[in-house]
Design a protein around this motif. Structure first.
Motif, mmCIF file in Angstrom:
data_model
loop_
_atom_site.group_PDB
_atom_site.id
_atom_site.type_symbol
_atom_site.label_atom_id
_atom_site.label_comp_id
_atom_site.label_asym_id
_atom_site.label_seq_id
_atom_site.Cartn_x
_atom_site.Cartn_y
_atom_site.Cartn_z
ATOM 1 N N VAL A 61 61.220 34.087 57.709
ATOM 2 C CA VAL A 61 60.502 32.940 58.268
ATOM 3 C C VAL A 61 59.553 33.323 59.319
ATOM 4 O O VAL A 61 58.584 32.536 59.524
ATOM 5 C CB VAL A 61 61.549 31.931 58.728
ATOM 6 C CG1 VAL A 61 61.373 30.890 59.387
ATOM 7 C CG2 VAL A 61 62.728 31.528 57.695
ATOM 8 N N GLY A 62 59.784 34.281 60.264
ATOM 9 C CA GLY A 62 58.809 34.319 61.644
ATOM 10 C C GLY A 62 57.471 34.897 60.815
ATOM 11 O O GLY A 62 56.431 34.637 61.212
ATOM 12 N N ARG A 63 57.753 35.758 59.722
ATOM 13 C CA ARG A 63 56.442 36.365 59.253
ATOM 14 C C ARG A 63 55.709 35.039 58.355
ATOM 15 O O ARG A 63 54.301 35.167 58.707
ATOM 16 C CB ARG A 63 56.920 37.419 58.090
ATOM 17 C CG ARG A 63 55.808 38.021 57.613
ATOM 18 C CD ARG A 63 56.312 39.364 57.055
ATOM 19 N NE ARG A 63 57.185 39.309 56.050
ATOM 20 C CZ ARG A 63 58.443 40.045 55.763
ATOM 21 N NH1 ARG A 63 58.626 40.666 56.933
ATOM 22 N NH2 ARG A 63 59.193 39.677 54.683
ATOM 23 N N ALA A 64 56.343 34.106 57.873
ATOM 24 C CA ALA A 64 55.737 32.986 57.402
ATOM 25 C C ALA A 64 54.860 32.164 58.464
ATOM 26 O O ALA A 64 53.726 31.810 58.255
ATOM 27 C CB ALA A 64 56.498 31.941 56.591
ATOM 28 N N ILE A 65 55.475 31.796 59.406
ATOM 29 C CA ILE A 65 55.094 31.071 60.633
ATOM 30 C C ILE A 65 53.825 31.976 61.220
ATOM 31 O O ILE A 65 52.589 31.449 61.401
ATOM 32 C CB ILE A 65 56.023 30.960 61.816
ATOM 33 C CG1 ILE A 65 57.048 29.942 61.239
ATOM 34 C CG2 ILE A 65 55.115 30.269 62.841
ATOM 35 C CD1 ILE A 65 58.376 29.932 62.282
ATOM 36 N N LEU A 103 64.244 36.610 68.368
ATOM 37 C CA LEU A 103 62.906 36.604 68.870
ATOM 38 C C LEU A 103 62.219 37.844 68.399
ATOM 39 O O LEU A 103 61.333 37.740 67.912
ATOM 40 C CB LEU A 103 62.815 36.368 70.307
ATOM 41 C CG LEU A 103 63.134 35.176 70.892
ATOM 42 C CD1 LEU A 103 63.173 35.030 72.388
ATOM 43 C CD2 LEU A 103 62.236 33.968 70.385
ATOM 44 N N LYS A 104 63.139 39.163 68.504
ATOM 45 C CA LYS A 104 62.361 40.218 67.753
ATOM 46 C C LYS A 104 62.032 40.314 66.351
ATOM 47 O O LYS A 104 61.184 40.610 65.687
ATOM 48 C CB LYS A 104 63.572 41.413 68.266
ATOM 49 C CG LYS A 104 62.816 42.827 68.017
ATOM 50 C CD LYS A 104 63.912 43.920 68.438
ATOM 51 C CE LYS A 104 63.112 45.280 68.245
ATOM 52 N NZ LYS A 104 64.126 46.456 68.439
ATOM 53 N N LYS A 105 63.247 39.592 65.700
ATOM 54 C CA LYS A 105 63.176 39.577 64.305
ATOM 55 C C LYS A 105 61.967 38.484 63.965
ATOM 56 O O LYS A 105 61.293 38.657 62.979
ATOM 57 C CB LYS A 105 64.410 38.833 63.685
ATOM 58 C CG LYS A 105 65.554 40.082 63.428
ATOM 59 C CD LYS A 105 66.801 39.397 62.850
ATOM 60 C CE LYS A 105 67.725 40.626 62.719
ATOM 61 N NZ LYS A 105 69.017 40.017 62.210
ATOM 62 N N LEU A 106 61.899 37.566 64.601
ATOM 63 C CA LEU A 106 60.756 36.478 64.445
ATOM 64 C C LEU A 106 59.409 36.918 64.679
ATOM 65 O O LEU A 106 58.350 36.697 64.408
ATOM 66 C CB LEU A 106 61.135 35.295 65.419
ATOM 67 C CG LEU A 106 62.446 34.409 64.764
ATOM 68 C CD1 LEU A 106 62.817 33.643 65.843
ATOM 69 C CD2 LEU A 106 61.964 33.499 63.522
ATOM 70 N N GLN A 107 59.498 37.929 65.707
ATOM 71 C CA GLN A 107 58.222 38.396 66.414
ATOM 72 C C GLN A 107 57.374 37.035 67.078
ATOM 73 O O GLN A 107 56.226 36.873 67.073
ATOM 74 C CB GLN A 107 57.445 39.189 65.507
ATOM 75 C CG GLN A 107 57.977 40.617 65.228
ATOM 76 C CD GLN A 107 57.034 41.503 64.395
ATOM 77 O OE1 GLN A 107 55.680 41.297 64.713
ATOM 78 N NE2 GLN A 107 57.601 41.997 63.227
ATOM 79 N N LEU A 108 58.449 36.366 67.750
ATOM 80 C CA LEU A 108 57.846 35.430 68.418
ATOM 81 C C LEU A 108 58.223 35.532 69.993
ATOM 82 O O LEU A 108 59.436 36.056 70.350
ATOM 83 C CB LEU A 108 58.145 33.634 67.908
ATOM 84 C CG LEU A 108 57.996 33.578 66.554
ATOM 85 C CD1 LEU A 108 58.529 32.082 66.444
ATOM 86 C CD2 LEU A 108 56.311 33.424 66.574
ATOM 87 N N HIS A 109 57.616 34.981 70.749
ATOM 88 C CA HIS A 109 57.855 34.824 72.421
ATOM 89 C C HIS A 109 59.126 33.952 72.704
ATOM 90 O O HIS A 109 59.868 33.921 73.787
ATOM 91 C CB HIS A 109 56.561 34.603 73.227
ATOM 92 C CG HIS A 109 55.645 35.793 73.098
ATOM 93 N ND1 HIS A 109 55.707 37.026 72.897
ATOM 94 C CD2 HIS A 109 54.316 35.520 72.714
ATOM 95 C CE1 HIS A 109 54.913 37.675 72.936
ATOM 96 N NE2 HIS A 109 53.749 36.633 72.554
ATOM 97 N N TYR A 110 59.290 32.757 71.961
ATOM 98 C CA TYR A 110 60.301 31.812 72.246
ATOM 99 C C TYR A 110 60.524 31.074 70.953
ATOM 100 O O TYR A 110 59.716 30.982 70.194
ATOM 101 C CB TYR A 110 59.462 30.982 73.354
ATOM 102 C CG TYR A 110 58.617 30.040 73.127
ATOM 103 C CD1 TYR A 110 58.792 28.686 72.398
ATOM 104 C CD2 TYR A 110 57.164 30.455 73.113
ATOM 105 C CE1 TYR A 110 57.687 27.937 71.799
ATOM 106 C CE2 TYR A 110 56.019 29.532 72.637
ATOM 107 C CZ TYR A 110 56.233 28.381 72.112
ATOM 108 O OH TYR A 110 55.405 27.785 71.827
#
Length: 323
Positions: A61-65, A103-110
């Motif tokens: 999901v994080g990769r898609a975003i 967050l690490k899996k998503l690679q997002l800051h928040y």
């Protein structure tokens, strides 16, 4: 379409889009499907994406975003992303590491919203459902008010913009609200909600406390038998929904979604089908009459597709009360 009109204000002044994409799926479905669906949903106009640690798809999901941000389709601030604290991490010292892992899996800051997934605790560890040698679940004893304080610290640290709860009844929400030294109220309570389980008492209670109700399984559910009660009829086959769909020249799914929006409920809808994902955006193109709403209210039978069967042995089973 002006997306600002499709949001609801939360009690911490942030806003939540009223229609969101749910990404939970049974183990048999490849995780890559969540990535595809998230991309399709963002292209279709969805700005609210709901996932959780336990769904095991946050990487996808994080990769898609991030790919849609890289393509210039959206900016990070356009996306409202929800994650959830799994119940093996409810001890206060485990809360922030669990969020940081997501967050690490998503690679997002928040994340935009972080929820306590369920008001019961299981023994800490990497196992999703830890069991003893007899195959019995190993519960943990945790003070949910202390867990909530750890979530407040995550908000203060900027790791979560908003914090809330999921699958809580009114008594458990009151416990948080009455906590001495409460810094932030839960902004929402995410629960199963559909015409067969309209949660009217819980909705009224949440509204009275300025807490948004977020509906999952809004179209019923067909997930795996470990989590879902197979004895409840298929919601989308209901003749009342079908008749209203015919009247409004829409699908039964759109009638069920529109019902929630008109009640002031934020609604999540899960689909991995491109045609249906696009179709779900049509929920903003029509209105149900007050008579339609009354008819839909009449379908309520307090029937849960997701009674979280595995938790039924817990002494403080969260579904033992009507609301």
């Amino acid at each position: 379409m002006d997306l600002k009109h499709l949001c609801m204000k939360l009690n911490d002044e942030h806003v939540i889009p009223v229609l969101g994409l749910g990404t939970s799926e049974s183990e048999e479905v490849p995780k890559s499907k969540a990535e595809e669906a998230t991309k399709l949903a963002i292209d279709a106009g969805f700005r609210h994406i709901d996932s959780a640690y336990v769904y095991k798809n946050e990487e996808e999901v994080g990769r898609a975003i991030r790919s849609k941000i890289a393509d210039g389709v959206v900016k990070r601030e356009d996306i409202f992303y929800t994650s959830k604290l799994w119940i093996t991490f409810l001890r206060p010292d485990l809360v922030r590491p669990a969020l940081e892992k997501s967050l690490k899996k998503l690679q997002l800051h928040y994340v935009d919203l972080y929820l306590i997934h369920l008001p019961i605790a299981l023994k800490p560890g990497e196992e999703i459902l830890p069991k003893d040698e007899h195959g019995k679940l190993m519960f943990d004893t945790v003070d949910l008010c202390a867990t909530w304080e750890a979530l407040e610290k995550c908000k203060d640290a900027g790791l979560a913009k908003s914090i809330g709860v999921s699958n809580f009844n009114h008594r458990q929400i009151e416990m948080i609200l009455n906590k001495p030294g409460l810094k932030y109220k839960p902004v929402c309570n995410q629960v199963e909600c559909h015409p067969y389980l309209n949660q009217s008492k819980l909705l009224d209670f949440c509204k009275s406390k300025d807490i948004v109700l977020v509906a999952y399984s809004a179209l019923g559910s067909n997930q795996d038998k470990d989590w879902v009660d197979q004895s409840i009829p298929v919601l989308l086959d209901d003749p009342v929904l079908s008749a209203l769909a015919k009247k409004h020249k829409r699908t039964p799914a759109l009638i069920a979604l529109r019902y929630q929006l008109q009640r002031g409920v934020v609604v999540l809808v899960k689909s991995y089908n491109e045609k249906r994902i696009k179709e779900n955006m049509q929920v903003f193109e029509f209105q149900l009459t007050s008579e339609d709403m009354k008819v839909l209210d009449g379908l309520n039978q307090n029937a849960r597709y997701n009674p979280v069967i595995f938790a039924a042995d817990h002494p403080d089973y969260p579904y033992s009360e009507e609301y």
